[in-house]
Motif scaffolding. Structure first.
Motif, short mmCIF file in Angstrom:
data_model
loop_
_atom_site.label_atom_id
_atom_site.label_comp_id
_atom_site.label_asym_id
_atom_site.label_seq_id
_atom_site.Cartn_x
_atom_site.Cartn_y
_atom_site.Cartn_z
N MET A 1 0.84 -1.20 0.00
CA MET A 1 0.00 0.00 0.00
C MET A 1 0.87 1.25 0.00
O MET A 1 1.85 1.33 0.74
CB MET A 1 -0.89 0.03 1.25
N SER A 2 0.50 2.22 -0.76
CA SER A 2 1.21 3.49 -0.73
C SER A 2 0.51 4.42 0.23
O SER A 2 -0.65 4.25 0.56
CB SER A 2 1.26 4.10 -2.13
N ASN A 3 1.24 5.44 0.69
CA ASN A 3 0.62 6.41 1.59
C ASN A 3 -0.41 7.23 0.82
O ASN A 3 -0.17 7.68 -0.29
CB ASN A 3 1.70 7.34 2.16
N GLN A 4 -1.56 7.45 1.43
CA GLN A 4 -2.62 8.21 0.79
C GLN A 4 -3.17 9.23 1.77
O GLN A 4 -3.13 9.02 2.98
CB GLN A 4 -3.78 7.30 0.35
N PRO A 5 -3.69 10.33 1.27
CA PRO A 5 -4.36 11.29 2.15
C PRO A 5 -5.54 10.63 2.84
O PRO A 5 -6.16 9.71 2.31
CB PRO A 5 -4.83 12.39 1.19
N SER A 6 -5.87 11.11 4.03
CA SER A 6 -6.94 10.50 4.81
C SER A 6 -8.29 10.60 4.13
O SER A 6 -9.19 9.81 4.39
CB SER A 6 -7.02 11.16 6.19
N ASN A 7 -8.46 11.58 3.20
CA ASN A 7 -9.75 11.73 2.53
C ASN A 7 -9.86 10.89 1.27
O ASN A 7 -10.80 11.02 0.51
CB ASN A 7 -9.99 13.21 2.17
N THR A 8 -8.87 10.03 1.02
CA THR A 8 -8.90 9.14 -0.14
C THR A 8 -9.16 7.72 0.34
O THR A 8 -8.24 7.05 0.81
CB THR A 8 -7.58 9.19 -0.93
N ALA B 1 -12.40 -10.88 -16.20
CA ALA B 1 -13.14 -9.74 -15.65
C ALA B 1 -12.79 -9.54 -14.18
O ALA B 1 -12.63 -8.40 -13.72
CB ALA B 1 -14.64 -9.96 -15.82
N ARG B 2 -12.67 -10.63 -13.44
CA ARG B 2 -12.30 -10.52 -12.03
C ARG B 2 -10.88 -10.00 -11.88
O ARG B 2 -10.59 -9.21 -10.97
CB ARG B 2 -12.46 -11.88 -11.34
N ASP B 3 -10.00 -10.43 -12.77
CA ASP B 3 -8.63 -9.90 -12.74
C ASP B 3 -8.62 -8.41 -13.01
O ASP B 3 -7.83 -7.65 -12.41
CB ASP B 3 -7.76 -10.61 -13.78
N ALA B 4 -9.48 -7.95 -13.94
CA ALA B 4 -9.56 -6.53 -14.24
C ALA B 4 -10.01 -5.75 -13.01
O ALA B 4 -9.47 -4.67 -12.71
CB ALA B 4 -10.52 -6.29 -15.41
N LEU B 5 -10.99 -6.27 -12.28
CA LEU B 5 -11.45 -5.62 -11.06
C LEU B 5 -10.34 -5.58 -10.01
O LEU B 5 -10.18 -4.58 -9.29
CB LEU B 5 -12.67 -6.34 -10.51
N TYR B 6 -9.59 -6.67 -9.92
CA TYR B 6 -8.51 -6.72 -8.94
C TYR B 6 -7.45 -5.66 -9.25
O TYR B 6 -6.98 -4.94 -8.35
CB TYR B 6 -7.88 -8.11 -8.92
N VAL B 7 -7.08 -5.54 -10.54
CA VAL B 7 -6.08 -4.55 -10.93
C VAL B 7 -6.60 -3.15 -10.65
O VAL B 7 -5.86 -2.28 -10.14
CB VAL B 7 -5.71 -4.71 -12.42
N ALA B 8 -7.88 -2.90 -10.96
CA ALA B 8 -8.45 -1.59 -10.67
C ALA B 8 -8.42 -1.30 -9.17
O ALA B 8 -8.15 -0.16 -8.75
CB ALA B 8 -9.89 -1.53 -11.20
N ASN B 9 -8.68 -2.31 -8.37
CA ASN B 9 -8.61 -2.17 -6.92
C ASN B 9 -7.20 -1.77 -6.48
O ASN B 9 -7.01 -0.85 -5.67
CB ASN B 9 -9.02 -3.50 -6.27
N GLU B 10 -6.20 -2.44 -7.05
CA GLU B 10 -4.82 -2.13 -6.71
C GLU B 10 -4.44 -0.71 -7.15
O GLU B 10 -3.67 -0.03 -6.47
CB GLU B 10 -3.89 -3.16 -7.36
N VAL B 11 -4.98 -0.29 -8.29
CA VAL B 11 -4.71 1.08 -8.75
C VAL B 11 -5.28 2.09 -7.76
O VAL B 11 -4.62 3.07 -7.40
CB VAL B 11 -5.31 1.30 -10.16
N ILE B 12 -6.51 1.84 -7.31
CA ILE B 12 -7.12 2.74 -6.34
C ILE B 12 -6.27 2.81 -5.07
O ILE B 12 -6.06 3.88 -4.49
CB ILE B 12 -8.54 2.26 -5.99
N ASN B 13 -5.77 1.66 -4.64
CA ASN B 13 -4.98 1.62 -3.42
C ASN B 13 -3.61 2.29 -3.58
O ASN B 13 -2.98 2.67 -2.59
CB ASN B 13 -4.78 0.18 -2.96
N THR B 14 -3.15 2.40 -4.81
CA THR B 14 -1.83 2.97 -5.08
C THR B 14 -1.89 4.45 -5.41
O THR B 14 -0.98 5.22 -5.11
CB THR B 14 -1.15 2.22 -6.26
N SER C 1 2.91 8.31 -8.11
CA SER C 1 1.90 7.27 -7.89
C SER C 1 1.24 6.87 -9.20
O SER C 1 0.90 5.70 -9.40
CB SER C 1 0.85 7.76 -6.89
N MET C 2 1.08 7.82 -10.11
CA MET C 2 0.50 7.49 -11.42
C MET C 2 1.41 6.54 -12.17
O MET C 2 0.94 5.59 -12.83
CB MET C 2 0.28 8.77 -12.23
#
Length: 564
Positions: free
Chosen positions: A1-8, A209-222, A230-231
């Motif tokens: 996990m990367s550091n993220q602002p508390s509002n994210t 499709a599930r893999d795509a969701l997982y990658v999107a989840n990881e992107v959100i977390n990063t 981070s981009m």
């Protein structure tokens, strides 16, 4: 996990598929600010950008007068169908040194960028076509001057939502800025569009499709709002996912850029001439930025107008024809004139000797255009005698999308032999994406497979993409998606190509195809050419003129043998 602002907020691992999908793709990713991060620098106003305006139909008249200064939001421009010329002066600011710099313009109506020498450069509209590439590598202090021709009408004329014309439409400048892209955000944005499509448009319970969701989840977390680092980390995740290739037996989609411009619909003829220049100059500009992009256009009258009113653009198209990025379609040859001219070239009372189009082909070698006459013809009617007419005109292939609009009886084939009443046959294809204004997205590619009624016999299809009806054509966003969709696991392979090459592959490689004999009945446009006495009268006059044209064509035949 990367550091993220508390509002994210993060998406917790282990929650249900539907909740992840809802969180990631129903606005949350956009609300985290990625789309707002697409521009690294933005500057407008004096002295970076100065604007002056003069209202007159043509540039040659405008430049002989005094332009008055204006600024975004200062005044309104109109009424409907009026023309206003804006003289733009820009000076590159220090923070844009060495960058790729665009001029971004939003007036809300159609327009076109012209050089100060009077050469049209690119169309402008609200269809993701509001920026003009100024330079690939800017130098501080460099000054540029150009003009913008603003036409006070939208892409679909001046109508309201129900197409009722409004004679008093006015527009105001909203944006006139120099901008630099945030390339990391730009690339990630288009990666995520594809990943979203794989997750939501196909088989949502599939592993991919599930893999795509997982990658999107990881992107959100990063992802961290505003952080380029981070981009770049997110792009490592998306790139790894998108680089997974297809197998050898995957469906093949040939993506063909096109731009349907009705010669007369919700705008006058004169506006059509400008729409052609705006649309086709935009495609020429895209070809210079995307070397594999291929565009095609068939309407001979519009080439004629371009030759007459925009000869510099006509010459550029001739060069792209020779290079292979611009495909001439619709039977551009003398044999086509006799039997099929009425449908296309006489639709609105025009008679165009195709000898005028010979400059598109000359002086390039005959091998470059010897087969132009053999493919793609779009008709608005499908009489059972047409295969005979086409075959005798030297046209072997037929394409139309409109039968997908049938509202009662769905046509049973996609790729088939269309057989005429005399037994003549042509190879026909109806694109299973069911559109001629495709956007190059994952749902269209999935449709190419699910809607293909003859996929057991021919594992290929065409995708016609680009804004149409009012013009415009493909955009950089479509081409960015096309690059990413060329070979991605779970999706059909999708690559730019020529219509001619597609038909030749199908003709050679397809299993024995089904045949369909007789009329291809189109249900939606019933009676459009037969219920009005004035239309009947015009058709009869056209038939008489066509007879006269045959005499002229015979004479013209002797004049163009050096070209065809």
């Amino acid at each position: 996990m990367s550091n993220q602002p508390s509002n994210t907020p993060k998406v917790p691992r282990g929650i249900t598929l539907s909740r992840i999908q809802n969180f990631i793709f129903n606005g949350q990713f956009e609300s985290m600010g990625l789309s707002s991060q697409l521009w690294k620098h933005r500057r407008g106003g004096d002295p970076t950008v100065t604007i002056a305006v003069y209202s007159v139909p043509e540039l040659k008249h405008a430049i002989s007068h005094t332009f008055h200064p204006t600024t975004p939001g200062k005044e309104n421009f109109g009424p409907s169908w009026s023309t206003h010329w804006f003289r733009i002066h820009v000076t590159v600011p220090e923070e844009m040194e060495g960058e790729r710099v665009f001029f971004q313009w939003k007036l809300g109506c159609e327009g076109m960028v012209w050089s100060k020498e009077g050469v049209p450069l690119q169309g402008l509209s609200e269809q993701e076509r509001f920026e003009y590439l100024l330079t690939d590598k800017a130098k501080t202090g460099t000054k540029y001057e150009f003009y913008i021709e603003a036409a006070c009408n939208g892409i679909s004329g001046v109508g309201t939502g129900n197409m009722v014309p409004d004679p008093n439409r006015f527009y105001s400048i909203a944006v006139a800025d120099l901008v630099v892209r945030n390339q990391a955000a730009f690339d990630l944005y288009y990666d995520m569009i594809i990943i979203k499509g794989i997750a939501t448009d196909g088989h949502q319970e599939s592993q991919r499709a599930r893999d795509a969701l997982y990658v999107a989840n990881e992107v959100i977390n990063t992802y961290v709002v505003g952080s380029v680092d981070s981009m770049l980390e997110c792009r490592k995740l998306t790139t790894e996912f998108l680089k997974q290739k297809n197998g050898t037996g995957q469906h093949m989609v040939t993506a063909v850029g096109n731009c349907h411009i009705d010669t007369a619909w919700l705008w006058p003829y004169d506006e059509t001439k400008r729409k052609v220049a705006r649309s086709w100059s935009s495609q020429l500009a895209l070809m210079n930025r995307y070397s594999t992009y291929i565009f095609t256009a068939s309407q001979a009258q519009q080439y004629e107008w371009l030759l007459e009113y925009y000869p510099a653009l006509f010459e550029q198209i001739r060069q792209k024809v020779a290079f292979g990025q611009w495909e001439l379609i619709g039977g551009v040859n003398r044999d086509f004139m006799r039997s099929t001219l009425k449908r296309e070239l006489m639709s609105f009372g025009f008679l165009i000797p195709l000898v005028r189009l010979a400059p598109l082909l000359h002086p390039y070698p005959k091998s470059m255009y010897s087969s132009f006459k053999y493919y793609w013809r779009i008709f608005t009617g499908y009489s059972g005698q047409l295969p005979q007419v086409l075959k005798q005109s030297g046209i072997k292939y037929f394409f139309t999308q409109k039968l997908s609009w049938n509202n009662i009886n769905k046509f049973p084939h996609t790729t088939f032999w269309w057989t005429g009443i005399d037994g003549s046959r042509v190879l026909a294809h109806l694109p299973p994406a069911d559109t001629y204004v495709g956007q190059v997205n994952t749902s269209e590619l999935y449709n190419c497979v699910s809607n293909h009624k003859d996929i057991d016999l021919s594992n290929e299809s065409l995708l016609a993409f680009g804004h149409g009806d009012g013009g415009g054509g493909p955009t950089y966003g479509m081409l960015e998606r096309l690059m990413r969709l060329s070979d991605v696991s779970d999706l059909p392979k999708c690559k730019p190509g020529r219509v001619k090459d597609f038909f030749e592959r199908v003709d050679t490689n397809a299993k024995p195809l089904n045949a369909y004999k007789g009329e291809l009945y189109f249900e939606l446009h019933r009676g459009t050419y037969t219920t009005q006495a004035l239309v009947k009268k015009g058709n009869r006059k056209g038939e008489l003129l066509l007879r006269d044209l045959e005499f002229l064509a015979a004479i013209a035949d002797h004049k163009i043998k050096d070209y065809v």
